[in-house]
Every structure is written in structure tokens, then in C-alpha cells.
Write a protein that holds these residues in place. Structure first.
Motif, PDB file in Angstrom:
ATOM      1  N   ARG A 311     -26.081  -9.877  39.956  1.00 16.65           N
ATOM      2  CA  ARG A 311     -26.419 -10.122  41.362  1.00 16.65           C
ATOM      3  C   ARG A 311     -25.188 -10.294  42.248  1.00 16.65           C
ATOM      4  NH1 ARG A 311     -30.941 -14.678  41.912  1.00 16.65           N
ATOM      5  NH2 ARG A 311     -30.931 -13.744  44.001  1.00 16.65           N
ATOM      6  N   GLY A 312     -24.058  -9.821  41.838  1.00 20.62           N
ATOM      7  CA  GLY A 312     -22.833 -10.006  42.608  1.00 20.62           C
ATOM      8  C   GLY A 312     -22.698  -9.025  43.763  1.00 20.62           C
ATOM      9  N   ASN A 313     -21.749  -9.319  44.648  1.00 17.39           N
ATOM     10  CA  ASN A 313     -21.425  -8.463  45.786  1.00 17.39           C
ATOM     11  C   ASN A 313     -20.007  -7.934  45.620  1.00 17.39           C
ATOM     12  OD1 ASN A 313     -23.912  -8.973  47.025  1.00 17.39           O
ATOM     13  ND2 ASN A 313     -23.102 -10.726  48.169  1.00 17.39           N
ATOM     14  N   VAL A 314     -19.865  -6.631  45.712  1.00 22.06           N
ATOM     15  CA  VAL A 314     -18.573  -5.973  45.566  1.00 22.06           C
ATOM     16  C   VAL A 314     -18.189  -5.392  46.925  1.00 22.06           C
ATOM     17  CG1 VAL A 314     -17.256  -4.215  44.343  1.00 22.06           C
ATOM     18  CG2 VAL A 314     -19.087  -5.447  43.156  1.00 22.06           C
ATOM     19  N   TRP A 315     -16.997  -5.747  47.402  1.00 23.51           N
ATOM     20  CA  TRP A 315     -16.519  -5.317  48.715  1.00 23.51           C
ATOM     21  C   TRP A 315     -15.305  -4.411  48.531  1.00 23.51           C
ATOM     22  CZ3 TRP A 315     -19.412  -6.987  52.858  1.00 23.51           C
ATOM     23  CH2 TRP A 315     -20.254  -8.076  52.631  1.00 23.51           C
ATOM     24  N   VAL A 357     -24.031   0.721  49.593  1.00 20.73           N
ATOM     25  CA  VAL A 357     -24.216   1.932  48.796  1.00 20.73           C
ATOM     26  C   VAL A 357     -25.213   1.626  47.686  1.00 20.73           C
ATOM     27  CG1 VAL A 357     -23.061   3.739  47.492  1.00 20.73           C
ATOM     28  CG2 VAL A 357     -21.830   2.535  49.308  1.00 20.73           C
ATOM     29  N   GLU A 358     -26.313   2.338  47.705  1.00 22.87           N
ATOM     30  CA  GLU A 358     -27.384   2.106  46.747  1.00 22.87           C
ATOM     31  C   GLU A 358     -27.171   2.950  45.496  1.00 22.87           C
ATOM     32  OE1 GLU A 358     -29.488  -0.161  47.263  1.00 22.87           O
ATOM     33  OE2 GLU A 358     -29.495  -0.500  49.429  1.00 22.87           O
ATOM     34  N   ALA A 365     -26.978  -6.108  41.853  1.00 26.59           N
ATOM     35  CA  ALA A 365     -25.610  -6.120  42.374  1.00 26.59           C
ATOM     36  C   ALA A 365     -25.481  -5.102  43.507  1.00 26.59           C
ATOM     37  CB  ALA A 365     -24.611  -5.815  41.267  1.00 26.59           C
ATOM     38  N   LYS A 366     -24.650  -5.429  44.493  1.00 31.35           N
ATOM     39  CA  LYS A 366     -24.518  -4.604  45.681  1.00 31.35           C
ATOM     40  C   LYS A 366     -23.055  -4.208  45.869  1.00 31.35           C
ATOM     41  CE  LYS A 366     -28.256  -7.213  47.888  1.00 31.35           C
ATOM     42  NZ  LYS A 366     -28.619  -8.101  49.024  1.00 31.35           N
ATOM     43  N   LEU A 367     -22.884  -2.984  46.307  1.00 28.51           N
ATOM     44  CA  LEU A 367     -21.561  -2.443  46.597  1.00 28.51           C
ATOM     45  C   LEU A 367     -21.496  -2.092  48.076  1.00 28.51           C
ATOM     46  CD1 LEU A 367     -18.770  -1.350  45.801  1.00 28.51           C
ATOM     47  CD2 LEU A 367     -19.892   0.812  45.179  1.00 28.51           C
ATOM     48  N   PHE A 368     -20.480  -2.600  48.768  1.00 34.91           N
ATOM     49  CA  PHE A 368     -20.327  -2.398  50.211  1.00 34.91           C
ATOM     50  C   PHE A 368     -19.025  -1.654  50.485  1.00 34.91           C
ATOM     51  CE2 PHE A 368     -22.875  -6.253  49.764  1.00 34.91           C
ATOM     52  CZ  PHE A 368     -23.943  -5.991  50.609  1.00 34.91           C
ATOM     53  N   ASP A 369     -19.146  -0.606  51.282  1.00 31.96           N
ATOM     54  CA  ASP A 369     -17.967   0.079  51.808  1.00 31.96           C
ATOM     55  C   ASP A 369     -17.738  -0.421  53.232  1.00 31.96           C
ATOM     56  OD1 ASP A 369     -15.839   1.753  52.176  1.00 31.96           O
ATOM     57  OD2 ASP A 369     -17.053   3.514  52.648  1.00 31.96           O
ATOM     58  N   THR A 370     -16.529  -0.825  53.540  1.00 30.56           N
ATOM     59  CA  THR A 370     -16.212  -1.431  54.832  1.00 30.56           C
ATOM     60  C   THR A 370     -15.336  -0.486  55.655  1.00 30.56           C
ATOM     61  OG1 THR A 370     -14.245  -2.538  53.957  1.00 30.56           O
ATOM     62  CG2 THR A 370     -16.337  -3.736  53.840  1.00 30.56           C
ATOM     63  N   PRO A 371     -15.374  -0.617  56.974  1.00 25.88           N
ATOM     64  CA  PRO A 371     -14.478   0.204  57.812  1.00 25.88           C
ATOM     65  C   PRO A 371     -13.015  -0.073  57.498  1.00 25.88           C
ATOM     66  CG  PRO A 371     -16.211  -0.802  59.140  1.00 25.88           C
ATOM     67  CD  PRO A 371     -16.298  -1.430  57.783  1.00 25.88           C
ATOM     68  N   GLY A 372     -12.219   0.965  57.619  1.00 21.80           N
ATOM     69  CA  GLY A 372     -10.795   0.809  57.357  1.00 21.80           C
ATOM     70  C   GLY A 372     -10.132  -0.130  58.341  1.00 21.80           C
TER      71      GLY A 372
END
Length: 583
Positions: A311-315, A357-358, A365-372
Motif C-alpha cells: 500500500r505504499g506511495n512511490v514518487w 500511473v495505474e 501501491a501507487k506510482l506517481f509521476d510529477t512535473p519536472g
């Protein structure tokens, strides 16, 4: 009154979702239009009950924004992403009302089931002659055996905004001024507060750094924030309190741009040292990867899964054009299932909002792409799109080495200059590591002012155009005192953020004067690539298309001026005047 004007068949798929209340707010007209998103058709089953009045609309219906929603939060909040359509390529809120606003999208027209279906005819070999249909491209030869099944429909592609469509198919943005309407990405407000919170899901920070521009793309602000959060939450955890200690994974991308002879062990040690100097105290691991060559991705993905847990969050965090979106897209090869691809382009700031990103990580667990992150100290932030293409490093770096003495200077295009002011050694070996499209020049320091007036924006590009020389700002000098004990290998680097670096090899001491535009970050560091080229560059300009084109233009101007002078002299001669009088 709104419902009476709508056909019952258009509301039929909404009846079975919930009970309706008269106290609910009125139904907006935008919800009742016939332009529902195609993906919503499967979410609403038909109800056998027919009702003539509806006062409730489910909150899970996604629709295009009718008013500008200028934010970079993307689909981080699940409730917002359920109500609004988010571009899966860049994370901006999509709207269809104003093409001059961010997130504009053109909905594709509905296609029949047999749209672009494959024409199955007899093989070409069985025909007596090549038919007209084959010549016109309407008939294709069968690539599969007859018993193989083939789909008659076309594969559904995700709907993206017009900006992503332009970047994916044309590699450029039609109107870059539209992005200025978006606010700056507030990392502290969106991501920083989640990382700093003591509770919640486990946080994993993928700190993505470009190998060819390590110091320029290194997120120092994020590094300090994460390090302070680790220290505070770790202290609280040791006292028995709740403490979410983020795990920091330093990912160095684009290692395929570095020479293959570089030692991976030495490179990792160099990266750890620079990261500590940049503000990262505790690094869980360091990964050297290449998304283009598929190097190191499997080990990186496995560690991310282990650190994130169920259940973690990856940034994924990094500077603009550091390779975050390309890295996430490459994970799809190791997931075993198709994921929605993020928009990739050699344009800074491709990602505009946070994208969840699914399908990449297992469980919840969730993966997030962030703006540069915008780094104003990078020289690329001042360049135009055409100039950025020349500076951008897209191929493996090759060394260009000079053997010079004190009193000489080296130019990297019209962007940076190195002066050897003083030296105890007879010779100094200077190796330039930068884009091969950038022209170089080596000459005496006493002639640098003539170079600025005569060759900037001509043989030395970028800047492209005489006006750009003044627009980029004024030049500022930095002084560095360096020392070394060998000519065979470089001892230190003088690196400019977003451009490249000079590698210095000497046996003795020297005083260097480094010139570039004011505000561009210049650092002195241990040498990243210690070896140099076995062949030396000569004085003058290096051979490049830019120099050749500028020389052709200059030679043409000289020839034209000479012809004009000859024509004037011929007209003024007495013989010509005599002929004119006789006529």
C-alpha cells in the motif's frame, strides 16, 4: 425543465445507479449532453425501470471541464480524477471549450466496428496478375495463416490533450505560450507535505537525475526536504511515535550517454559523493539505468516493489527532462501487462500535472509521476527550442581534447568560455564533454572580445541570431584554482548546469577563469570521466555544420561585395564612359 428536453434513452443508463432525492442539486446541462466520454458507457448498465424525472447525478461521472481549472495536482486526488478527465500523457485537466487554454482536447468522432478493418482476400500468389487494388494499397497480403484469428476492430487508444498529441506525433508544441497560464508547480504544497507527514502510507522517493548533467539536474531542494523529514520522523519512530520514514532511491538515468569504458563501481562512488554534497544524508540505494537500452531496470523495479509494499506511495521526482516519464514507461516491459504510456519528448516540462500511473505496482501501491522541477540555474531554461536541440545530448559523449598553455581560451559555442590565466605547468590538457552539435574554438585570450563581436551567433551557435546575444544576458566570471598530479588523466571538472563540462588534466597548479551568462550555475568537482582523447584538436574552429554554414554565408558576402566593387570600378573607367557617349 432540463430533463424534459432530454431524450429518455440518453438518461436510461443512469437510472440504476442510485436512489434519487428531490433535495439534490439541479442537474447541470453539461452532464446531460450527448457527448459523454466513450469509456463511461460500460460503467452504467441499462435499467428496466423507466423514470421521467431525475434530480441526481452520480459523483463518479467524468466530464470535460467547462471552466479553466489551472492546477498541477493532476489525478493525485482520486475524488477529483473521478469527476474530471485528466490527460493520461501529461496530467493536465482536459477541456473542449477553448483551444487557447491548457488541456484542450478534440474528441474523436465515433467509429463503426469495422473501421479500418483488415481486408481478407486470397493470397497474391493465387491471383493470375497483380490487381489494381493491391497497387492502390487497398489490398494487403496475408501475413498470418488462414486459421489464425485476427481482430476486425482497431485498438482503442487513450484520449490525450492536443499538446500531448502534438508532442507524440510532431515532437513540438504548437503554442508554448498556453503553458504560461498554468501556475508553477508547488512541490512543497503538493508532494512535500505528503512526504513530511508522520502518518499515512509508506513513501518511496525516486530521485531521478540525468547522468550527462548530474549537478544541473540534481534536485537539491527536494534532497534537503527529504533528508530533514527522515531525521525528524526517524527520531519520532525511535521514541515510539508514528513516523513515516521515506526511502530514497537515487536513480541515475541515461547512462548510455556516458562512455562504456567508465567503471560502474567508480561511477556509483562518484554519484554517492556528489549526492551527499547535494544534501542527501541517507540513501537507500543507487541505481544506474538506461531506459533506452533497458539497463538496470529489472533490479530497480524489483526493489521499488519491495520498498513500497502492498500500500505504499512511490514518487518519481526530478528536474525537467531528466527522464522520469521515459523511466516509468519502460517499467511496462517488466510488469507483464500494458500500461498507459506517458508523453515523452526532448522538451523541458513535458509533464504538467501529477499523474497516478495505474497497473505498474502490485496490490494497492501507487506510482506517481510529477512535473519536472524548474531549475533556473540551468542554461537550457534561457534557450529557444531550436537552441535546445543543439545543446541536448542525445548520443554517446565523445571527448574533444586540447593541449594548451596559459594565455589561451576555449569557447563552447557562444555559451561558455574557459581561460587559462596562470599555470605552473607547461601544458594543460582540457577535454570538452558536451553535445557534438556545439562548435568549439580555441585561441589566444587577447582575442576573445573580437570573437564576441565577429563570431557569436554565427560560427559560435547558440545563440542563434544577433538579437539573442543580448537577450541571454551579460557574462559573469568565476575563478577556480585547481591542481593535479598527472597529465594522463583528468583531475577536476568545471561543469555548467545544462550545458556540459571541461575536464582538466595537469601536473601542477593553475588559475582558471570561467565565463558564462550570469545566473548559470558553475561548479568545481572531481572528474567524472578521467580519461581524455588520444587525438588533439587544433587551434581555431572545430569542424561542424554550423561553422561550415556560417563560413559559406560569410564567403558569399565577400564574393558579392567584390563583384559589386568591380562593377563600380568598371562603370567609372574612361573607356566605359567613352562607349556610353558614342552610343
Amino acid at each position: 425543465m432540463i430533463v424534459r428536453n432530454v431524450y429518455r434513452s440518453k438518461l436510461r443508463h443512469l437510472l440504476a445507479l442510485s436512489t434519487f432525492s428531490s433535495a439534490s442539486p439541479k442537474l447541470p446541462t453539461s452532464y446531460l449532453s450527448s457527448s459523454f466520454h466513450p469509456k463511461l458507457k460500460n460503467h452504467f448498465p441499462e435499467s428496466p425501470n423507466n423514470s421521467s424525472s431525475i434530480n441526481f447525478i452520480p459523483a463518479t461521472i467524468q466530464h470535460f471541464s467547462s471552466q479553466p481549472n489551472f492546477t498541477r495536482d493532476g489525478n493525485y486526488d482520486e475524488m477529483i480524477s473521478q469527476r474530471h478527465l485528466i490527460c493520461p500523457g501529461c496530467g493536465v485537466f482536459m477541456q473542449e471549450s477553448d483551444p487557447g487554454q491548457p488541456g484542450f482536447v478534440i474528441k474523436p468522432s465515433p467509429k463503426p466496428p469495422n473501421y479500418r478493418s483488415r481486408i481478407h482476400k486470397q493470397p497474391i500468389a493465387d491471383e493470375p496478375e497483380i490487381s489494381y487494388s493491391l497497387k492502390s494499397g487497398l489490398l494487403q497480403e496475408l501475413d498470418q495463416p488462414e486459421n489464425a484469428t485476427s481482430s476486425t476492430g482497431c485498438e482503442e487508444k487513450p484520449l490525450v490533450c492536443s499538446r500531448c498529441h502534438s508532442l507524440r506525433h510532431y515532437g513540438k508544441v504548437k503554442d508554448a505560450s498556453v503553458e504560461n497560464l498554468l501556475p508553477d508547480f508547488d512541490f512543497d504544497h503538493t508532494v512535500g507535505r505528503k512526504l513530511a507527514s508522520a502518518g499515512g502510507s509508506r513513501s518511496v522517493v525516486l530521485m531521478v537525475v540525468d547522468a550527462s548533467d548530474f549537478d544541473g539536474s540534481f534536485p537539491r531542494k527536494v534532497a534537503k526536504l527529504v533528508s530533514s523529514t527522515i531525521d525528524e520522523n526517524l527520531t519520532a519512530w525511535k521514541k515510539g511515535k508514528s513516523g513515516n520514514v521515506p526511502r530514497v532511491v537515487l536513480v541515475v538515468t541515461k547512462i548510455d550517454l556516458l562512455p562504456p569504458s567508465l567503471s560502474p563501481t567508480g561511477l556509483e562512488q562518484w554519484v554517492r559523493q556528489r549526492a551527499r554534497e547535494g544534501g542527501v544524508n541517507k540513501i537507500t540505494s543507487v541505481h544506474l539505468v538506461s531506459s533506452m537500452r533497458d539497463w538496470g531496470l529489472k533490479n530497480l523495479y524489483d526493489e521499488i516493489v519491495d520498498l513500497a509494499g502492498p500500500r505504499g506511495n512511490v514518487w518519481a521526482i526530478g528536474a525537467q527532462n531528466a527522464g522520469k516519464s521515459t523511466l516509468i514507461n519502460s517499467f511496462g516491459k517488466h510488469v507483464g501487462r500494458r500500461i498507459t504510456e506517458l508523453t515523452e519528448a526532448p522538451v523541458p516540462g513535458t509533464t504538467l500535472g501529477i499523474i497516478r500511473v495505474e497497473g505498474v505496482l502490485p496490490g494497492q501501491a501507487k506510482l506517481f509521476d510529477t512535473p519536472g522541477l524548474l531549475h533556473p540555474h540551468q542554461i537550457t531554461t534561457r534557450l529557444t527550442g531550436e537552441e535546445q536541440k543543439l545543446v541536448h545530448i542525445s548520443k554517446e559523449l565523445k571527448p574533444r581534447t586540447y593541449r594548451i598553455k596559459a594565455g589561451h581560451s576555449i569557447h563552447i559555442a557562444g555559451l561558455m568560455r574557459l581561460d587559462i590565466e596562470e599555470s605552473t605547468a607547461n601544458s594543460i590538457y582540457v577535454t570538452v564533454w558536451a553535445s557534438p552539435y556545439l562548435p568549439l574554438h580555441m585561441g589566444k585570450t587577447e582575442n576573445v572580445y573580437n570573437m564576441l563581436e565577429d563570431h557569436f551567433s554565427r560560427q559560435l551557435q547558440p545563440p542563434i541570431g544577433e538579437k539573442r546575444v543580448a537577450e541571454l544576458g551579460i557574462w559573469a566570471r568565476r575563478e577556480f584554482r585547481v591542481s593535479g598530479n598527472s597529465w594522463d588523466s583528468s583531475s577536476v571538472d568545471v561543469a555548467a548546469a545544462g550545458l556540459g563540462w571541461f575536464a582538466i588534466g595537469l601536473n601542477g597548479e593553475a588559475v582558471l577563469g570561467v565565463w558564462t551568462y550570469d545566473g548559470v550555475d558553475v561548479v568545481l568537482r572531481n572528474s567524472l570521466i578521467p580519461f581524455r582523447s588520444h587525438f588533439f584538436e587544433v587551434a581555431g574552429f572545430t569542424v561542424s555544420k554550423i561553422v561550415s554554414k556560417a563560413d559559406q554565408v560569410l564567403n558569399k558576402l565577400k564574393i558579392d561585395s567584390e563583384k559589386e566593387q568591380e562593377t563600380r570600378q568598371t562603370k567609372r573607367s574612361p573607356y566605359c564612359l567613352k562607349l556610353k557617349w558614342r552610343i
